[in-house]
Design a protein around this motif. Structure first.
Motif, PDB file in Angstrom:
ATOM      1  N   LYS A   1     -34.321  17.824  28.447  1.00 46.61           N
ATOM      2  CA  LYS A   1     -35.082  18.677  27.445  1.00 46.61           C
ATOM      3  C   LYS A   1     -34.289  20.149  27.576  1.00 46.61           C
ATOM      4  CE  LYS A   1     -37.065  14.935  25.712  1.00 46.61           C
ATOM      5  NZ  LYS A   1     -36.592  14.413  24.649  1.00 46.61           N
ATOM      6  N   PRO A   2     -34.259  20.827  26.267  1.00 44.91           N
ATOM      7  CA  PRO A   2     -33.916  22.019  26.294  1.00 44.91           C
ATOM      8  C   PRO A   2     -34.929  23.103  27.195  1.00 44.91           C
ATOM      9  CG  PRO A   2     -33.397  21.454  24.303  1.00 44.91           C
ATOM     10  CD  PRO A   2     -34.173  20.071  24.889  1.00 44.91           C
ATOM     11  N   GLY A   3     -36.468  22.690  27.103  1.00 44.07           N
ATOM     12  CA  GLY A   3     -37.257  23.536  27.726  1.00 44.07           C
ATOM     13  C   GLY A   3     -37.339  23.223  29.214  1.00 44.07           C
TER      14      GLY A   3
ATOM     15  N   LEU B   1     -31.717  31.450  21.613  1.00 39.56           N
ATOM     16  CA  LEU B   1     -31.815  30.202  22.456  1.00 39.56           C
ATOM     17  C   LEU B   1     -33.367  29.932  22.710  1.00 39.56           C
ATOM     18  CD1 LEU B   1     -28.940  30.622  25.197  1.00 39.56           C
ATOM     19  CD2 LEU B   1     -29.143  28.956  23.324  1.00 39.56           C
ATOM     20  N   LYS B   2     -34.067  30.826  22.916  1.00 43.98           N
ATOM     21  CA  LYS B   2     -35.453  30.616  23.228  1.00 43.98           C
ATOM     22  C   LYS B   2     -36.142  30.067  21.940  1.00 43.98           C
ATOM     23  CE  LYS B   2     -39.699  33.369  24.570  1.00 43.98           C
ATOM     24  NZ  LYS B   2     -40.206  34.691  25.166  1.00 43.98           N
ATOM     25  N   ARG B   3     -35.692  30.477  20.715  1.00 47.69           N
ATOM     26  CA  ARG B   3     -36.196  29.977  19.528  1.00 47.69           C
ATOM     27  C   ARG B   3     -35.799  28.371  19.390  1.00 47.69           C
ATOM     28  NH1 ARG B   3     -35.080  35.163  17.209  1.00 47.69           N
ATOM     29  NH2 ARG B   3     -32.847  34.573  16.595  1.00 47.69           N
TER      30      ARG B   3
ATOM     31  N   PHE C   1     -35.171  26.568  24.798  1.00 47.62           N
ATOM     32  CA  PHE C   1     -34.690  26.690  25.888  1.00 47.62           C
ATOM     33  C   PHE C   1     -35.484  27.872  26.560  1.00 47.62           C
ATOM     34  CE2 PHE C   1     -30.966  25.156  23.920  1.00 47.62           C
ATOM     35  CZ  PHE C   1     -30.508  24.291  24.918  1.00 47.62           C
ATOM     36  N   ALA C   2     -35.656  27.748  28.039  1.00 47.67           N
ATOM     37  CA  ALA C   2     -36.132  28.581  28.761  1.00 47.67           C
ATOM     38  C   ALA C   2     -35.230  29.787  29.321  1.00 47.67           C
ATOM     39  CB  ALA C   2     -36.997  28.014  30.189  1.00 47.67           C
ATOM     40  N   ILE C   3     -35.586  31.057  29.095  1.00 52.22           N
ATOM     41  CA  ILE C   3     -34.630  32.186  29.546  1.00 52.22           C
ATOM     42  C   ILE C   3     -35.226  32.933  30.528  1.00 52.22           C
ATOM     43  CG2 ILE C   3     -33.631  34.214  28.546  1.00 52.22           C
ATOM     44  CD1 ILE C   3     -33.138  31.681  26.817  1.00 52.22           C
ATOM     45  N   GLY C   4     -33.911  33.089  31.729  1.00 53.74           N
ATOM     46  CA  GLY C   4     -34.200  33.909  32.784  1.00 53.74           C
ATOM     47  C   GLY C   4     -33.622  35.066  32.739  1.00 53.74           C
TER      48      GLY C   4
END
Length: 206
Positions: free
Chosen positions: A86-88, A111-113, A116-119
């Motif tokens: 999954k994107p998360g 991408l966060k919206r 996805f988890a952002i680093g």
């Protein structure tokens, strides 16, 4: 009256002389009959040989002489790909390798919206800074091909895939000179849906 004259026929049909036609088939007819029989035998042998060859080459898919049908095994190399994450479940580091400012933050926010988890977010490392002429590079561990790259690639088509020696599961999105924006959310969602529910492969006939 000759002895060859049938009774009651008188002399009208009298056969005279000591010669008469021989009642036998012409020799050429015998040759034709012999040739026809030989041809039929040859065709029969040829047909039998053809059936034997078909049995040899089709033995894997047809019923054997003992009446047992050969096992139908899947072709090698056609195993299903593992389920996409999954994107998360994917942590994305977004780096800007262009002279234009703000691209990394804008892409990371979008991408966060999209789940996805952002680093890390910032300028690209020196090895890539202003050295990515294409749209983007997706960089990660070798196992990213089977997971993160497939999912993140739905958000930005045309990205170059590369691997490094990292042991972590995060991936880098390095924005290149040709980058304009991420794919629309509608197109990205459609690509994700196709990835999650791929069309079944055609079944192999046994």
């Amino acid at each position: 009256m000759s002895m060859l004259t049938p009774p009651g026929m008188g002399g009208k049909y009298r056969i005279t002389g000591d010669t008469y036609p021989r009642m036998r088939r012409p020799r050429n007819r015998r040759r034709i009959i012999t040739a026809v029989i030989a041809g039929a035998v040859a065709l029969g042998l040829a047909g039998w040989g053809t059936l034997q060859l078909i049995d040899v080459f089709a033995g894997d898919s047809e019923t054997s002489a003992a009446g047992r049908k050969a096992d139908c095994k899947p072709a090698p190399g056609l195993s299903a790909a593992p389920p996409a994450p999954k994107p998360g479940q994917i942590t994305v580091n977004v780096y800007n390798a262009t002279p234009r400012g703000g691209l990394a933050k804008a892409a990371a926010d979008e991408l966060k919206r999209r789940g996805f988890a952002i680093g890390k977010v910032g300028n690209a490392p020196a090895a890539y800074d202003k050295k990515v002429p294409g749209t983007a590079i997706l960089l990660g561990a070798p196992n990213a091909y089977e997971g993160a790259f497939r999912v993140l690639g739905t958000q930005l088509r045309g990205s170059l895939l590369k691997t490094d020696t990292r042991a972590t599961a995060d991936v880098d999105l390095i924005i290149g000179t040709a980058f304009k924006t991420l794919d629309t959310k509608k197109d990205a969602d459609a690509a994700l849906a196709t990835l999650a529910n791929p069309a079944p492969a055609p079944s192999r006939k046994c």
